[in-house]
Design an enzyme around this catalytic site. Sequence first.
Site, PDB file in Angstrom:
ATOM      1  N   ILE A  58     -65.917  33.342   2.178  1.00  0.00           N
ATOM      2  CA  ILE A  58     -64.833  32.314   2.313  1.00  0.00           C
ATOM      3  C   ILE A  58     -63.716  32.873   2.911  1.00  0.00           C
ATOM      4  CG2 ILE A  58     -64.347  32.837  -0.071  1.00  0.00           C
ATOM      5  CD1 ILE A  58     -63.166  30.140  -0.661  1.00  0.00           C
ATOM      6  N   SER A  59     -63.242  32.234   3.936  1.00  0.00           N
ATOM      7  CA  SER A  59     -62.197  32.581   4.715  1.00  0.00           C
ATOM      8  C   SER A  59     -61.007  32.662   3.765  1.00  0.00           C
ATOM      9  CB  SER A  59     -61.974  31.652   5.708  1.00  0.00           C
ATOM     10  OG  SER A  59     -63.046  31.773   6.673  1.00  0.00           O
TER      11      SER A  59
END
Length: 210
Positions: A58-59
Amino acid sequence: MRRNRERMVRQQLMPRGISDEAVLAAMGCVPRHLFVQEALRAQAYEDHPLPIGNGQTISQPFIVAFMSQLLEAKPGMRVLEIGTGSGYQAAVLAEMGLDVYTVERIREIYQTTRDLLRALRYTRIRCRLDDGTLGWPESAPFDRIIVTAGGPEIPVPLVEQLADPGVMVLPVGVSRRSQELVVVRKRDGKLFRSNRGGVSFVDLVGCHGW
């Protein structure tokens, strides 16, 4: 967790140039901690990526906000997302009032994220299991396209599925470890490309990726 979100917006996003009110409101609303593994929830609002399994991540919050801002999207627009991943980026876009079509290639991630988005009642998000580099042709054109994985070039099918006028934001680079964040604008049948800095994303895998 609400205070953590508010702190994230105030300390991580606004000082670094995130000024779009819709983006800031969405980032302050979406429960990011529900999109990460339970063991990592204490880190959910820190400004770094986190693993979600299957070699995917997840960025970090800033990148999600930055890419969302670069889209320059307006409520009601149709957005194609390539790389559903955790579903957090899609949730932010939906919270901004956009209709999101998101494609994921890894079945386990697709199923988990689809079920989560349904449980959270994100009715503006449609999920698909497929090769994201091929886009979603039967639902094209899209006002905006966002790609959350890095490939060696801009996938031709995505260019074809971008509305005119339209904007696409994606990481592109010949290195599989680092890319340039690229903004592609389509206007009057022509493409205009600008680079917005170095980034590091997981591989864009598919017919028009790695």
